[in-house]
Design an enzyme around this catalytic site. Structure first.
Site, PDB file in Angstrom:
ATOM      1  N   ASN A 170     -58.159  21.675  -4.214  1.00  0.00           N
ATOM      2  CA  ASN A 170     -57.210  22.328  -5.116  1.00  0.00           C
ATOM      3  C   ASN A 170     -56.124  21.329  -5.490  1.00  0.00           C
ATOM      4  OD1 ASN A 170     -54.938  22.591  -3.159  1.00  0.00           O
ATOM      5  ND2 ASN A 170     -56.453  23.827  -2.074  1.00  0.00           N
TER       6      ASN A 170
ATOM      7  N   ASP B   5     -59.893  28.964   0.526  1.00  0.00           N
ATOM      8  CA  ASP B   5     -60.315  30.250   1.093  1.00  0.00           C
ATOM      9  C   ASP B   5     -61.785  30.226   1.497  1.00  0.00           C
ATOM     10  OD1 ASP B   5     -57.864  31.588   0.905  1.00  0.00           O
ATOM     11  OD2 ASP B   5     -58.139  31.862  -1.244  1.00  0.00           O
TER      12      ASP B   5
ATOM     13  N   ILE C  81     -55.542  30.930   8.673  1.00  0.00           N
ATOM     14  CA  ILE C  81     -54.791  30.286   9.762  1.00  0.00           C
ATOM     15  C   ILE C  81     -53.443  30.980   9.959  1.00  0.00           C
ATOM     16  CG2 ILE C  81     -53.843  28.089  10.556  1.00  0.00           C
ATOM     17  CD1 ILE C  81     -55.872  26.744   8.558  1.00  0.00           C
TER      18      ILE C  81
ATOM     19  N   LYS D 274     -50.611  39.700   6.123  1.00  0.00           N
ATOM     20  CA  LYS D 274     -50.809  38.623   7.096  1.00  0.00           C
ATOM     21  C   LYS D 274     -49.935  38.808   8.329  1.00  0.00           C
ATOM     22  CE  LYS D 274     -52.470  35.397   3.712  1.00  0.00           C
ATOM     23  NZ  LYS D 274     -53.102  34.096   3.653  1.00  0.00           N
TER      24      LYS D 274
HETATM   25  N1  CTP Z   1     -53.335  30.337   4.456  1.00  0.00           N
HETATM   26  C1  CTP Z   1     -53.881  29.973   5.668  1.00  0.00           C
HETATM   27  N2  CTP Z   1     -55.227  29.946   5.837  1.00  0.00           N
HETATM   28  C2  CTP Z   1     -56.058  30.316   4.833  1.00  0.00           C
HETATM   29  C3  CTP Z   1     -55.513  30.685   3.568  1.00  0.00           C
HETATM   30  C4  CTP Z   1     -54.158  30.684   3.426  1.00  0.00           C
HETATM   31  O1  CTP Z   1     -53.134  29.639   6.585  1.00  0.00           O
HETATM   32  N3  CTP Z   1     -57.349  30.272   5.021  1.00  0.00           N
HETATM   33  C5  CTP Z   1     -51.885  30.398   4.324  1.00  0.00           C
HETATM   34  C6  CTP Z   1     -51.283  29.391   3.375  1.00  0.00           C
HETATM   35  O2  CTP Z   1     -50.917  28.219   4.069  1.00  0.00           O
HETATM   36  C7  CTP Z   1     -50.078  30.145   2.874  1.00  0.00           C
HETATM   37  C8  CTP Z   1     -50.519  31.581   2.882  1.00  0.00           C
HETATM   38  O3  CTP Z   1     -51.595  31.654   3.776  1.00  0.00           O
HETATM   39  O4  CTP Z   1     -48.983  30.047   3.754  1.00  0.00           O
HETATM   40  C9  CTP Z   1     -50.930  32.158   1.583  1.00  0.00           C
HETATM   41  O5  CTP Z   1     -51.819  31.330   0.906  1.00  0.00           O
HETATM   42  P1  CTP Z   1     -52.393  31.773  -0.506  1.00  0.00           P
HETATM   43  O6  CTP Z   1     -53.426  30.813  -0.908  1.00  0.00           O
HETATM   44  O7  CTP Z   1     -51.278  32.085  -1.441  1.00  0.00           O
HETATM   45  O8  CTP Z   1     -53.006  33.169  -0.127  1.00  0.00           O
HETATM   46  P2  CTP Z   1     -54.433  33.618   0.221  1.00  0.00           P
HETATM   47  O9  CTP Z   1     -54.513  33.907   1.661  1.00  0.00           O
HETATM   48  O10 CTP Z   1     -55.414  32.683  -0.324  1.00  0.00           O
HETATM   49  O11 CTP Z   1     -54.473  35.009  -0.531  1.00  0.00           O
HETATM   50  P3  CTP Z   1     -55.010  35.345  -2.020  1.00  0.00           P
HETATM   51  O12 CTP Z   1     -56.419  34.889  -2.055  1.00  0.00           O
HETATM   52  O13 CTP Z   1     -54.844  36.813  -2.059  1.00  0.00           O
HETATM   53  O14 CTP Z   1     -54.093  34.647  -2.956  1.00  0.00           O
END
Ligand code: CTP
Length: 398
Positions: free
Chosen positions: A208, A276, A305, A341
């Protein structure tokens, strides 16, 4: 971090003195004021005019300057600083310091002070390795003097080895550390940062646009307030900050593992843009074009995480801060994300392409806490990080 800090910079006589000019600039960029002292030998390498011009301050040069003594005695000069930095610290200056000699302004200041001192040695490799310098160095360290460098490298004299003065940015990091008797002293904080790369095959991956700039700035700001920072970073564009423990990872699974090994911590800041999804089965051979059609990529979900740490039943960090990268309905989505979360705070930002935030140098965030929402004006990522670090310090102090 260095805003309004007063640095007394003693420039000794060595070819590395030119780097001290850059050091002055970098310190000023960070809001510090620099009072320069140039030794007689230092004047052979940089001119008094360039030093005082850059520092924008009076340059102190000679012990027996009656004007200076009337204006500000050497004792007062040495004590009005937050930190004394000796860069370059020559073998001669180190010897004087170790022996407690005071035969010029620089050595007198160093003997008369109770202000912390940081030295950045620079000298020929044989001089650095000489038994006398080894003794002096050990003595200075045991006297509580801090030291940064020297580094290995090729030297102006043509030899190779330890003796090159630390680079200005390394000296800045050491200065920040020396001054970091901040509100986060004694606190251990985990920061995740950067993108993750999820391999498709040995040459391709899913990624990304995260540059890692915001997470890096947060880690730097927390370290600047005195925290012990464990910085778990994916393959970011910006280099990690100095003065933190860096753990490099590539994939989300590796990041999850590194985070688990970093625990326990007092607080966790999850700024990484974690992918994700990963390939359900990454190929161990390069995928080839085929007449049978396009490859079908099958995904598997990566562990969340942030959610895992937020929902720990034992040993959960006192404060867990997540980031929410959204492209629409920022507040609503981020508020829901915080609840889903179970983290304490969410730093939400709009990463729609027109904002230029992802991969850019500025950020406009909304801080969502249990007790309310703060909308911060658009500002540099460093400023966002400093504000966030202050909030974290206040929360952990309660
Ligand atoms: N995060 C994480 N582990 C993942 C995905 C996200 O720790 N596998 C953490 C990111 O570091 C951030 C927060 O979760 O602090 C949100 O990340 P974001 O990408 O905005 O959210 P998503 O969990 O991907 O949710 P969505 O798909 O609904 O946007």
């Amino acid at each position: 971090m260095l805003a309004s800090k007063r640095i007394l910079l003693i420039i000794g006589g060595g070819i590395a003195a030119y780097k001290s000019l850059e050091l002055i600039r970098r310190l000023q960029d960070r809001g510090a004021s620099v009072t320069p002292v140039l030794t007689r030998a230092g004047e052979e390498f940089v001119t008094p005019l360039s030093v005082s011009g850059l520092a924008g301050q009076k340059l102190y040069r000679d012990l027996f300057d009656l004007g200076d003594e009337a204006e500000m005695g050497h004792i007062q000069l040495s004590r009005s600083a937050d930190l004394i930095v000796v860069a370059p610290a020559t073998a001669d200056l180190m010897g004087k310091m170790a022996a407690g000699l005071a035969d010029d302004l620089a050595s007198t200041l160093l003997l008369a002070t109770d202000t912390p001192v940081l030295i950045a040695p620079a000298m020929n490799v044989r001089m650095w390795q000489h038994a006398a310098t080894r003794r002096n160095h050990a003595q200075l360290l045991s006297d509580g003097i801090r030291c940064v460098g020297p580094n290995d490298g090729s030297m102006a004299c043509g030899e190779f080895g330890p003796g090159r003065m630390a680079e200005p940015m390394e000296i800045i990091a050491a200065i920040e550390k020396a001054l970091a008797d901040g509100p986060l002293k004694g606190k251990r904080i985990l920061v995740t940062s950067g993108p993750t790369h999820e391999p498709i095959d040995p040459v391709r991956y899913i990624a990304n646009r995260s540059s890692g700039a915001q997470g890096t700035a947060v880690a730097r700001a927390l370290a600047g307030l005195g925290a012990e920072v464990v910085f778990v970073t994916g393959p970011a564009e910006v280099p990690p900050p100095q003065g933190v423990k860096v753990v490099r990872v590539e994939t989300a699974l590796q990041m999850a593992e590194a985070v688990q090994s970093a625990l326990p911590v007092d607080a966790g800041v999850f700024a990484a843009a974690v992918a994700d999804w990963r390939m359900a089965q990454a190929s161990d051979r390069k995928l080839k074009k085929s007449r049978d059609g396009l490859p079908v990529l099958e995904f598997a979900e990566n562990p969340d995480i942030l959610a895992a740490v937020s929902q720990m039943t034992e040993g959960r960090p006192e404060l867990v801060v997540g980031f929410a990268a959204e492209t629409n309905d920022v507040l609503a989505n981020a508020t829901a994300k915080r609840a889903r979360k179970a983290c304490d705070w969410i730093v939400a930002n709009d990463v729609s392409p027109e904002t230029g935030i992802m991969g850019g140098s500025e950020n406009a965030v909304v801080l969502i806490r249990g007790d309310g929402v703060e909308t911060w004006p658009r500002m540099g990522k460093d400023a966002v990080a400093q504000q966030l670090a202050q909030r974290i310090a206040a929360a952990l102090a309660k």
